[in-house]
Design an enzyme around this catalytic site. Structure first.
Site, PDB file in Angstrom:
ATOM      1  N   SER A 142      -8.026   2.402  12.666  1.00  0.00           N
ATOM      2  CA  SER A 142      -7.232   2.037  13.841  1.00  0.00           C
ATOM      3  C   SER A 142      -7.499   2.980  15.011  1.00  0.00           C
ATOM      4  O   SER A 142      -7.369   2.586  16.172  1.00  0.00           O
ATOM      5  CB  SER A 142      -5.739   2.064  13.492  1.00  0.00           C
ATOM      6  OG  SER A 142      -5.435   1.116  12.502  1.00  0.00           O
ATOM      7  N   ASN A 192      -7.453   5.835  10.176  1.00  0.00           N
ATOM      8  CA  ASN A 192      -8.734   6.256  10.740  1.00  0.00           C
ATOM      9  C   ASN A 192      -9.444   5.109  11.456  1.00  0.00           C
ATOM     10  O   ASN A 192      -9.968   5.279  12.567  1.00  0.00           O
ATOM     11  CB  ASN A 192      -9.613   6.809   9.616  1.00  0.00           C
ATOM     12  CG  ASN A 192     -11.024   7.113  10.066  1.00  0.00           C
ATOM     13  OD1 ASN A 192     -11.271   8.044  10.816  1.00  0.00           O
ATOM     14  ND2 ASN A 192     -11.978   6.313   9.601  1.00  0.00           N
ATOM     15  N   ASP A 249       0.819  -1.209   0.000  1.00  0.00           N
ATOM     16  CA  ASP A 249       0.000   0.000   0.000  1.00  0.00           C
ATOM     17  C   ASP A 249       0.858   1.267   0.000  1.00  0.00           C
ATOM     18  O   ASP A 249       0.541   2.244  -0.671  1.00  0.00           O
ATOM     19  CB  ASP A 249      -0.918   0.012   1.222  1.00  0.00           C
ATOM     20  CG  ASP A 249      -2.032  -1.025   1.118  1.00  0.00           C
ATOM     21  OD1 ASP A 249      -2.394  -1.409  -0.016  1.00  0.00           O
ATOM     22  OD2 ASP A 249      -2.537  -1.454   2.170  1.00  0.00           O
ATOM     23  N   GLY A 250       1.954   1.235   0.765  1.00  0.00           N
ATOM     24  CA  GLY A 250       2.822   2.413   0.842  1.00  0.00           C
ATOM     25  C   GLY A 250       3.421   2.761  -0.507  1.00  0.00           C
ATOM     26  O   GLY A 250       3.502   3.936  -0.881  1.00  0.00           O
ATOM     27  N   ASN A 300      -5.065   9.141   1.667  1.00  0.00           N
ATOM     28  CA  ASN A 300      -5.727   8.470   2.790  1.00  0.00           C
ATOM     29  C   ASN A 300      -6.200   9.454   3.857  1.00  0.00           C
ATOM     30  O   ASN A 300      -7.388   9.537   4.145  1.00  0.00           O
ATOM     31  CB  ASN A 300      -4.784   7.453   3.434  1.00  0.00           C
ATOM     32  CG  ASN A 300      -4.842   6.104   2.755  1.00  0.00           C
ATOM     33  OD1 ASN A 300      -5.676   5.863   1.890  1.00  0.00           O
ATOM     34  ND2 ASN A 300      -3.958   5.212   3.144  1.00  0.00           N
ATOM     35  N   THR A 314     -10.458   3.164   6.070  1.00  0.00           N
ATOM     36  CA  THR A 314     -10.140   1.845   6.631  1.00  0.00           C
ATOM     37  C   THR A 314      -8.668   1.724   7.012  1.00  0.00           C
ATOM     38  O   THR A 314      -8.221   0.633   7.377  1.00  0.00           O
ATOM     39  CB  THR A 314     -10.485   0.729   5.623  1.00  0.00           C
ATOM     40  OG1 THR A 314      -9.784   0.974   4.399  1.00  0.00           O
ATOM     41  CG2 THR A 314     -11.979   0.689   5.348  1.00  0.00           C
ATOM     42  N   ALA A 315      -7.916   2.823   6.939  1.00  0.00           N
ATOM     43  CA  ALA A 315      -6.497   2.801   7.282  1.00  0.00           C
ATOM     44  C   ALA A 315      -6.301   3.308   8.718  1.00  0.00           C
ATOM     45  O   ALA A 315      -6.890   2.763   9.653  1.00  0.00           O
ATOM     46  CB  ALA A 315      -5.711   3.625   6.257  1.00  0.00           C
ATOM     47  N   ASP A 337      -3.802  12.751  21.782  1.00  0.00           N
ATOM     48  CA  ASP A 337      -2.555  12.459  21.079  1.00  0.00           C
ATOM     49  C   ASP A 337      -2.555  13.108  19.704  1.00  0.00           C
ATOM     50  O   ASP A 337      -1.492  13.345  19.115  1.00  0.00           O
ATOM     51  CB  ASP A 337      -2.363  10.950  20.927  1.00  0.00           C
ATOM     52  CG  ASP A 337      -1.857  10.296  22.206  1.00  0.00           C
ATOM     53  OD1 ASP A 337      -1.539  11.021  23.166  1.00  0.00           O
ATOM     54  OD2 ASP A 337      -1.776   9.058  22.234  1.00  0.00           O
TER      55      ASP A 337
END
Length: 270
Positions: free
Chosen positions: A175, A173, A57-58, A129, A170-171, A159
């Site tokens: 988490s 966000n 993905d990166g 993203n 779904t990335a 934080d």
């Protein structure tokens, strides 16, 4: 009979369809590239009108950012030779010509982050993203949040905080316990990262035509970094986020593995 199979000296011609091949350079990606260059004939990257990207993905995000920066967006069919590969298609060497012919296009628009540092420098970068603000030290970040110039939260102690596109929901966000947005939703996710105050505020779903502005409170003491996907600006004082409607990127997917359907099913994943 697989029509992609051909003698080593007679590779299937994908160059005629305008496809070029790029690779992340990892061991898995290099091995896959060697295999695909034996099976298929490719256009040069400079002349290609479409790309096949080998990596994770990166690397796909890196490829898309490169196209945004040079003003030459091209459809990309990503093949997973990385770890998660949520934005990628499964790896298979055979049958690629048929997969590319049947691929489903998914169009996404990036965010634009405009970050102003404590020193007064202003930097602009795209995010496919999300744009996230993160504390740099042990000090809790304190951030004022405005939407279209109106202060909606005078002080978030956390934080950090992020704004995610539907494609990015779904990335990071997810988490951070943010909402999953359908890919065709005209919305953005505003999500707190480990909030302390307000205790029960986790975020909001916003229409995608708004401008979200973050003002860091005590920025020289409570240092905060702003990150647009993989691009980081440290010691920010103010960050503005909007959806870039002038830019559109196209991702290509196997019809049975398309991003919109996977995002829709992600809330039911176990």
């Amino acid at each position: 009979m697989n029509r992609d199979k051909a003698p080593a000296d007679d590779p299937v011609d994908l160059a005629a369809r305008g496809f070029g091949l790029v690779s992340s350079g990892s061991d898995a990606a290099r091995s896959a590239e060697t295999r695909l260059r034996k099976l298929y004939r490719w256009a040069s990257v400079e002349e290609a009108s479409q790309l096949v990207a080998l990596g994770g993905d990166g690397f796909l995000l890196e490829t898309l950012h490169g196209m945004l920066e040079n003003g030459h967006p091209r459809p990309v069919f990503g093949i997973n030779r990385g770890t998660v590969g949520f934005l990628m298609n499964p790896w298979r060497a055979d049958g690629l010509a048929e997969r590319l012919a049947a691929a489903k296009p998914i169009r996404v628009r990036p965010l634009t982050m405009t970050a102003t540092t404590v020193a007064g420098e202003t930097l602009t970068h795209a995010a496919i993203n999300e744009v996230s603000l993160l504390r740099e030290t042990r000090q809790t970040a304190k951030i004022e949040i405005s939407v279209n110039g109106r202060v909606v939260l005078a002080e978030l102690a956390a934080d950090g905080v992020l704004v995610a596109t539907p494609a990015g929901s779904t990335a990071y966000n997810l988490s951070a316990n943010g909402p999953i947005l359908p890919l065709n939703s005209p919305s953005l996710a505003l999500t707190a990262i480990s909030p302390f105050r307000p205790r029960r505020w986790s975020g909001a779903i916003l229409p995608d035509d708004v401008t979200v502005t973050f003002r860091v409170i005590e920025p020289a003491f409570r240092m905060v970094a702003a990150v647009a996907d993989q691009f980081e600006v440290r010691d920010v004082a103010r960050v503005e986020v909007t959806l870039d409607r002038s830019s559109e990127l196209t991702l290509l997917f196997d019809p049975e593995h398309a991003l919109d359907e996977r995002i829709a099913m992600e809330p039911f994943a176990t």
